[in-house]
Design a protein around this motif. Structure first.
Motif, PDB file in Angstrom:
ATOM      1  N   VAL A   1       0.868  -1.173   0.000  1.00 14.77           N
ATOM      2  CA  VAL A   1       0.000   0.000   0.000  1.00 14.77           C
ATOM      3  C   VAL A   1       0.905   1.223   0.000  1.00 14.77           C
ATOM      4  CG1 VAL A   1      -0.198   0.058   2.531  1.00 14.77           C
ATOM      5  CG2 VAL A   1      -1.936   1.175   1.109  1.00 14.77           C
ATOM      6  N   ALA A   2       0.538   2.217  -0.788  1.00 15.54           N
ATOM      7  CA  ALA A   2       1.370   3.406  -0.930  1.00 15.54           C
ATOM      8  C   ALA A   2       0.527   4.664  -0.816  1.00 15.54           C
ATOM      9  CB  ALA A   2       2.104   3.387  -2.271  1.00 15.54           C
ATOM     10  N   GLY A   3       1.089   5.685  -0.171  1.00 17.42           N
ATOM     11  CA  GLY A   3       0.469   7.003  -0.088  1.00 17.42           C
ATOM     12  C   GLY A   3       1.268   7.985  -0.920  1.00 17.42           C
ATOM     13  N   CYS A   4       0.590   8.814  -1.706  1.00 16.28           N
ATOM     14  CA  CYS A   4       1.275   9.629  -2.708  1.00 16.28           C
ATOM     15  C   CYS A   4       0.905  11.104  -2.592  1.00 16.28           C
ATOM     16  CB  CYS A   4       0.925   9.123  -4.117  1.00 16.28           C
ATOM     17  SG  CYS A   4       1.262   7.348  -4.338  1.00 16.28           S
ATOM     18  N   ASN A   5       1.727  11.935  -3.233  1.00 12.16           N
ATOM     19  CA  ASN A   5       1.479  13.369  -3.179  1.00 12.16           C
ATOM     20  C   ASN A   5       0.510  13.848  -4.257  1.00 12.16           C
ATOM     21  OD1 ASN A   5       3.092  13.213  -5.449  1.00 12.16           O
ATOM     22  ND2 ASN A   5       4.625  14.678  -4.726  1.00 12.16           N
ATOM     23  N   ASN A   6      -0.191  12.909  -4.892  1.00 13.10           N
ATOM     24  CA  ASN A   6      -1.314  13.279  -5.765  1.00 13.10           C
ATOM     25  C   ASN A   6      -2.641  13.028  -5.066  1.00 13.10           C
ATOM     26  OD1 ASN A   6      -1.378  10.513  -5.781  1.00 13.10           O
ATOM     27  ND2 ASN A   6      -1.596  10.288  -7.999  1.00 13.10           N
TER      28      ASN A   6
ATOM     29  N   SER B   1      -3.655  10.482  -3.381  1.00 11.76           N
ATOM     30  CA  SER B   1      -4.237   9.149  -3.599  1.00 11.76           C
ATOM     31  C   SER B   1      -3.519   8.058  -2.820  1.00 11.76           C
ATOM     32  CB  SER B   1      -4.205   8.798  -5.097  1.00 11.76           C
ATOM     33  OG  SER B   1      -4.970   9.709  -5.853  1.00 11.76           O
ATOM     34  N   ILE B   2      -4.245   6.938  -2.669  1.00  8.38           N
ATOM     35  CA  ILE B   2      -3.713   5.704  -2.092  1.00  8.38           C
ATOM     36  C   ILE B   2      -3.736   4.634  -3.171  1.00  8.38           C
ATOM     37  CG2 ILE B   2      -4.068   3.885  -0.376  1.00  8.38           C
ATOM     38  CD1 ILE B   2      -5.517   5.954   1.339  1.00  8.38           C
ATOM     39  N   TYR B   3      -2.653   3.842  -3.247  1.00 12.25           N
ATOM     40  CA  TYR B   3      -2.570   2.753  -4.215  1.00 12.25           C
ATOM     41  C   TYR B   3      -2.303   1.438  -3.482  1.00 12.25           C
ATOM     42  CZ  TYR B   3      -1.982   6.429  -7.760  1.00 12.25           C
ATOM     43  OH  TYR B   3      -2.151   7.528  -8.563  1.00 12.25           O
TER      44      TYR B   3
ATOM     45  N   LEU C   1      -1.476  -2.969 -10.284  1.00 14.13           N
ATOM     46  CA  LEU C   1      -2.273  -2.246  -9.297  1.00 14.13           C
ATOM     47  C   LEU C   1      -3.625  -2.921  -9.141  1.00 14.13           C
ATOM     48  CD1 LEU C   1      -1.692   1.518 -10.168  1.00 14.13           C
ATOM     49  CD2 LEU C   1      -0.898   0.308  -8.133  1.00 14.13           C
ATOM     50  N   SER C   2      -4.047  -3.083  -7.904  1.00 15.23           N
ATOM     51  CA  SER C   2      -5.368  -3.663  -7.657  1.00 15.23           C
ATOM     52  C   SER C   2      -6.369  -2.631  -7.155  1.00 15.23           C
ATOM     53  CB  SER C   2      -5.263  -4.806  -6.642  1.00 15.23           C
ATOM     54  OG  SER C   2      -4.724  -4.346  -5.412  1.00 15.23           O
ATOM     55  N   LEU C   3      -5.852  -1.444  -6.724  1.00 13.87           N
ATOM     56  CA  LEU C   3      -6.760  -0.434  -6.180  1.00 13.87           C
ATOM     57  C   LEU C   3      -6.105   0.930  -6.255  1.00 13.87           C
ATOM     58  CD1 LEU C   3      -9.525  -0.093  -4.717  1.00 13.87           C
ATOM     59  CD2 LEU C   3      -8.300  -0.344  -2.560  1.00 13.87           C
ATOM     60  N   CYS C   4      -6.865   1.914  -6.662  1.00 12.35           N
ATOM     61  CA  CYS C   4      -6.435   3.309  -6.641  1.00 12.35           C
ATOM     62  C   CYS C   4      -7.565   4.127  -6.043  1.00 12.35           C
ATOM     63  CB  CYS C   4      -6.098   3.801  -8.040  1.00 12.35           C
ATOM     64  SG  CYS C   4      -5.687   5.568  -8.102  1.00 12.35           S
TER      65      CYS C   4
ATOM     66  N   THR D   1     -18.495   2.449  -3.008  1.00 10.22           N
ATOM     67  CA  THR D   1     -18.406   3.735  -3.682  1.00 10.22           C
ATOM     68  C   THR D   1     -16.949   4.187  -3.698  1.00 10.22           C
ATOM     69  OG1 THR D   1     -20.583   4.297  -2.840  1.00 10.22           O
ATOM     70  CG2 THR D   1     -19.254   6.092  -3.745  1.00 10.22           C
ATOM     71  N   LYS D   2     -16.401   4.346  -4.863  1.00 13.34           N
ATOM     72  CA  LYS D   2     -14.999   4.711  -4.989  1.00 13.34           C
ATOM     73  C   LYS D   2     -14.722   6.040  -4.301  1.00 13.34           C
ATOM     74  CE  LYS D   2     -11.271   4.954  -8.376  1.00 13.34           C
ATOM     75  NZ  LYS D   2     -10.929   4.903  -9.807  1.00 13.34           N
TER      76      LYS D   2
END
Length: 469
Positions: free
Chosen positions: A223-228, A230-232, A241-244, A284-285
């Motif tokens: 799992v990754a946290g990003c400066n856009n 979002s979580i991936y 990738l299985s989830l964004c 719900t995304k």
């Protein structure tokens, strides 16, 4: 003061106003009982052993007498008994120097079993030390596709692989178990790139970067946290990738799995919110299971207690907060109120007028203050379950100290003084009374309790010129 200056602050200072629990909170919460049950001796040991009963802590001698007299009815020490003894011997002495580098240290991390230790530096170096072999450098990794610094590293639960991230959309993975010591990316060893975006332009322009990356407990996902914002989630077996999740309204500085199941994910962002994501009912995304409000500024790090209920977060409002996700708000569209002052944590001191402000919708159980969170994403953790029963929390600090707080009382029980620049990260050995701190002064330092005779001692190294960023 010289490098041999005193390392331990006066524990009594923990009773000061800025280093205690919220005065308006009795903190009679379930976690208090959980902590006491994990770190307190058997009640008969404190009540029936000859001498002054009903007083804590019970001395090791009385506990041995109680064990020989089988006061617990088990004929042995329980895990709580062991934690009661071990947690009193804090790793606050020393330190000895594990390593010195010419650039700032950003990451400190023990492996799950404590046999390895990882340190990540700004100049693209990542070193893996074999703790059981006298802190020998087992792997000297030169990272690739680096932008500004190593932002995070994580060892897989089986210690076979290491992943590292930077301010790019790629996480690289390295085989820790290979025979190669000098691991130069794609020269002496392959550092496979795991792509966290399906957009080719993201890689050309470095349109976003990864601040936090963590393995799941089974080692199958990242799992990754990003400066856009979002979580991936990345599936390592499927290599995709299985989830964004468009998770927050600002940089996601911290993410982690809540427990062994991998169903729950915690995230913390510069929008000052912690969010809880339940993948079992992710219909719900972009909608979290709940929101935790209470920080007044952005969140730099989060750590799960590992039980799927409790977590702590470090904030730019100069505070650590303890949370119970059962108290989270269902108002997932909550919008933080804009602050009434101008402040940039990268180069300004925290405004004096903001130090006593309280969030009107604070859902945290309690707040811990005393350390400083400026210039970089300072990290905080629960102390180990095995040796302390998780009765402490600890953190690095911009003022170059390591702080240890009592989880229940909120008192500052220790302040470790040695470094000459911000301590971005520190990590407590999962089994031994040992803390390793890493600082922007380039030094990785090892703190212990005297008498750790079975623990290999790091070698002291010569002082080299330091570059502080």
């Amino acid at each position: 003061m010289s490098r041999s200056r005193k390392n331990l602050g006066n524990g009594g200072e923990g009773s000061s106003r800025n280093e205690r629990l919220n005065e308006d909170s009795d903190f009679n919460h379930e976690i208090v009982q959980l902590t006491k049950s994990m770190s307190a001796p058997h009640n008969r040991l404190s009540q029936d052993v000859p001498g002054k009963g009903r007083r804590l802590p019970v001395s090791p001698v009385k506990m041995l007498v109680g064990r020989e007299g089988n006061y617990s009815g088990r004929g042995r020490f329980s895990s709580g008994d062991c934690c009661h003894v071990l947690s009193r011997y804090l790793p606050i002495y020393g330190p000895s120097v594990v390593d010195r580098m010419a650039s700032g240290a950003y990451v400190s991390q023990f492996s799950k079993d404590g046999s390895l230790f990882v340190a990540g530096f700004q100049d693209s170096h990542i070193r893996i030390y074999n703790v059981d072999s006298g802190w020998r450098v087992q792997k000297d990794i030169r990272a690739r596709s680096l932008r500004w610094t190593i932002t995070d590293t994580c060892l897989s639960p089986d210690t076979r692989f290491l992943v590292y991230s930077s301010i790019t959309p790629v996480v690289h993975i390295v085989d820790v178990g290979s025979a190669t010591t000098e691991s130069l990316a794609n020269v002496t060893e392959i550092h496979e790139g795991l792509e966290f975006s399906s957009n080719a332009s993201d890689y050309e322009d470095y349109s976003f970067g990864i601040f936090s990356v963590k393995f799941s407990t089974d080692g199958r996902e990242l799992v990754a946290g990003c400066n856009n914002d979002s979580i991936y989630v990345y599936d390592l077996e499927a290599k995709r990738l299985s989830l964004c999740i468009p998770a927050h309204e600002s940089d996601v500085n911290a993410v982690c799995f809540a427990d062994e199941t991998g169903h729950l994910i915690y995230s913390g962002s510069d929008d000052s919110l912690c969010k809880v994501w339940d993948r079992r009912c992710f219909v719900t995304k972009g909608k979290p299971a709940g929101v935790l409000t209470g920080h007044l500024e952005g969140i730099t790090f989060i750590d799960s207690r590992g039980d799927g209920r409790y977590l702590i977060s470090n904030g730019k409002d100069q505070a650590i907060k303890l949370w119970d996700i059962r108290k989270m708000s269902s108002n997932v569209n909550y919008k933080p109120k804009p602050r009434l002052y101008d402040w940039d944590y990268r180069w300004m001191e925290y405004p004096q007028r903001a130090r006593n402000l309280k969030h009107p919708d604070d859902l945290s159980l309690t707040t811990y203050k005393g350390h400083t969170v400026l210039r970089t994403l300072i990290r905080c953790y629960f102390s180990p379950a095995h040796s302390t029963g998780q009765k402490y929390i600890y953190t690095g600090s911009t003022d170059s100290f390591v702080y240890i707080y009592d989880l229940v009382s909120g008192a500052r029980v220790a302040r470790l003084r040695f470094h000459e620049a911000p301590v971005r990260d520190c990590n407590w050995h999962p089994y031994y009374p040992m803390i390793v701190s890493s600082s922007w002064d380039g030094v990785v330092a090892n703190w212990e309790f005297p008498g750790n005779g079975d623990i290999p001692k790091p070698k002291r190294t010569r002082r080299r010129s330091l570059v502080i960023y």
